[in-house]
Design an enzyme around this catalytic site. Structure first.
Site, PDB file in Angstrom:
ATOM      1  N   LYS A 212     -45.941  39.138  71.139  1.00  0.00           N
ATOM      2  CA  LYS A 212     -47.196  38.384  70.985  1.00  0.00           C
ATOM      3  C   LYS A 212     -48.177  38.727  72.118  1.00  0.00           C
ATOM      4  CE  LYS A 212     -50.149  35.095  70.251  1.00  0.00           C
ATOM      5  NZ  LYS A 212     -50.567  34.142  69.321  1.00  0.00           N
ATOM      6  N   CYS A 268     -57.283  32.626  72.091  1.00  0.00           N
ATOM      7  CA  CYS A 268     -56.060  33.422  72.294  1.00  0.00           C
ATOM      8  C   CYS A 268     -56.244  34.615  73.220  1.00  0.00           C
ATOM      9  CB  CYS A 268     -55.535  33.910  70.956  1.00  0.00           C
ATOM     10  SG  CYS A 268     -54.858  32.590  69.972  1.00  0.00           S
TER      11      CYS A 268
END
Ligand code: UDX
Length: 454
Positions: A212, A268
């Site tokens: 991620k 993010c």
């Protein structure tokens, strides 16, 4: 590998962007989903069938789930956890002042699950982004809280949803990543995702978490790389949009995330790059790589302000229009939005800023109380000495340039997202400033295989 799971009872902890999309999409796939959040106002809104966020395609899923009873919202963990087979944790992990990920909400969620679960052996699926190596936190808290949650299998399942296309991304993932010590638990979570027909990669937990961070940091690096190329293009007189086109056709590079502009924002990318840079520091790796990515990102806004200053002279007391507030189009999210940073720089220069955004104005009011909020681009442009496109909403691609020029005191257009054709804008009498684009743009000629040159 196990087959698909048709109808499971699922609890989703966290009714934010990721939690809502995950819950609504799982309900649409035939599962029975209860979303739990400690924010009573948010839950009350959802119970009335209203979304607390703007996300295209989510509202119909919410309505469908509510009508069939497959999607419920509650503030009670006890109620949400009754008889569940899977518990998805989808709470946010904001940055600490040092740039690390703040795990407070993840810890609280694990504690609440530990206190409220009465029985059964559900699998806990963690979707929240946690620093590599801290995933055991959830394990530890669950084991410490309650004998019912001791040793529950925990699967790490990083999410790759993009805001604005999150529902589409959920149903068409490039890949699903699962990290787990227990292959049986990973197989059961994989079975939930099997109907999506995407590749599923099962790794150990730390590797899944690292995938991620590495993915988001790579995307941010691609953006800062092209922005740095744009800045060199401005020096040498090349056109970055055509450079990106020529680079992107190389399959090893790929065409995505090569749009130069005011840089990346959102909840993010900035946060994950900061957290990975922090990890690089802790593990004595080369944090300067990601630090340069971050520096280039913020400099993109400062560079456009400097170029405006060169054209306008001082901006003290001058009205300037900005189109776009959200961190990207098709969302009302202003977290770490480049447009807000840019507006603050203009305010610092003394400009009177007038803005228009199709969705994000209400969100921005608290953060930027001293600017004028307008109802369309032309109202924003009224009497202004320059207009800047800060977010590439589709409607800005078809601005009525003649009408815009009429509204403005001085026709200066800074295209912070390279969405307009420089030649057309100049033909309408504007001074045009793009990002990494020369004074005279020579349009590209593309010859398909077998096609003769005209
Ligand atoms: C991102 C990741 O793409 C997703 O996989 C992850 O789960 C969450 O973070 P999101 O924050 O929704 O998704 O936005 P994204 O579409 O990735 O764009 C991020 C930012 O980069 C935006 O501010 C966008 O304007 C900017 N961007 C994107 C560019 O400046 N240039 C580009 O070429 C692409």
């Amino acid at each position: 590998m196990q087959q698909t799971t048709k109808s499971a009872a699922i609890c989703v902890v966290g009714a934010g962007h990721v939690g809502l999309v995950t819950g609504a999409c799982l309900a649409d796939m035939g599962h029975r989903v209860a979303c739990v959040d400690v924010d009573g106002e948010k839950i009350a809104l959802l119970q009335q069938g209203r979304l607390p966020i703007y996300e295209p395609d989510l509202q119909p899923l919410l309505e469908k789930g509510a009508a069939s009873g497959s999607l419920r919202f509650t503030t009670s963990y006890e109620e949400a956890l009754e008889g569940v087979e899977f518990i998805f944790i989808a709470v946010n992990t904001p940055s600490t002042p040092e740039g690390a990920a703040d795990l407070r909400h993840v810890r609280d969620a694990a504690r609440c699950i530990g206190q409220a679960l009465k029985g059964g052996r559900p699998i806990v699926v963690n979707k929240s982004t946690v620093p590599v190596g801290t995933s055991e936190t959830v394990d530890h808290i669950l084991s410490a809280e309650n004998s019912a949650t001791e040793g529950l299998p925990v699967v790490s399942n990083p999410e790759f949803l993009r805001e604005g296309t999150a529902v589409h991304d959920f149903f068409h993932p490039d890949r699903v990543v699962l990290g787990c010590r227990d292959p049986e638990a990973a197989a059961r979570v994989a079975a939930l995702y099997r109907p999506l027909n995407s590749p599923i990669l099962i790794t150990d937990v730390k590797t899944a978490e690292m995938i991620k961070y590495a993915s988001n940091a790579f995307l941010a690096t691609k953006i800062s790389f092209i922005n740095e190329i744009a800045s060199i293009c401005e020096g040498v007189g090349a056109d970055v949009t055509q450079v990106a086109l020529g680079m992107g056709w190389d399959r090893r590079i790929g065409p995505d995330f090569l749009r130069a502009g005011l840089g990346y924002g959102g909840s993010c990318l900035p946060q994950d790059v900061r957290a990975l840079s922090h990890m690089a520091y802790i593990y004595v790796s080369h944090r300067q790589l990601l630090n340069a990515v971050m520096q280039i990102n913020v400099d993109q806004r400062r560079r456009l302000v400097r170029r405006l200053r060169e054209v306008l002279g001082t901006m003290e007391d001058k009205p300037i229009a900005v189109l776009g507030l959200s961190f990207k189009p098709d969302t009302d999210d202003i977290r770490d939005a480049p447009a807000l940073d840019f507006i603050r720089l203009l305010e610092y220069e003394g400009a009177h800023v007038r803005v228009y955004d199709p969705q994000a104005a209400d969100q921005a009011r608290a953060e930027l109380p001293d600017i004028a909020y307008c109802t369309d681009p032309y109202e924003a442009a009224q009497g202004c000495l320059a207009l800047i496109i800060a977010t590439e909403w589709d409607e800005f691609r078809s601005l009525d340039l003649a009408r815009l020029k009429e509204c403005m005191a001085k026709p200066v257009l800074a295209d912070g997202r390279n969405v307009l054709d420089p030649t057309t804008v100049r033909q309408h009498g504007f001074t045009y400033l793009g990002v990494g684009r020369p004074e005279q743009v020579q349009p590209p000629i593309i010859l398909e295989p077998g096609q003769r040159e005209a």
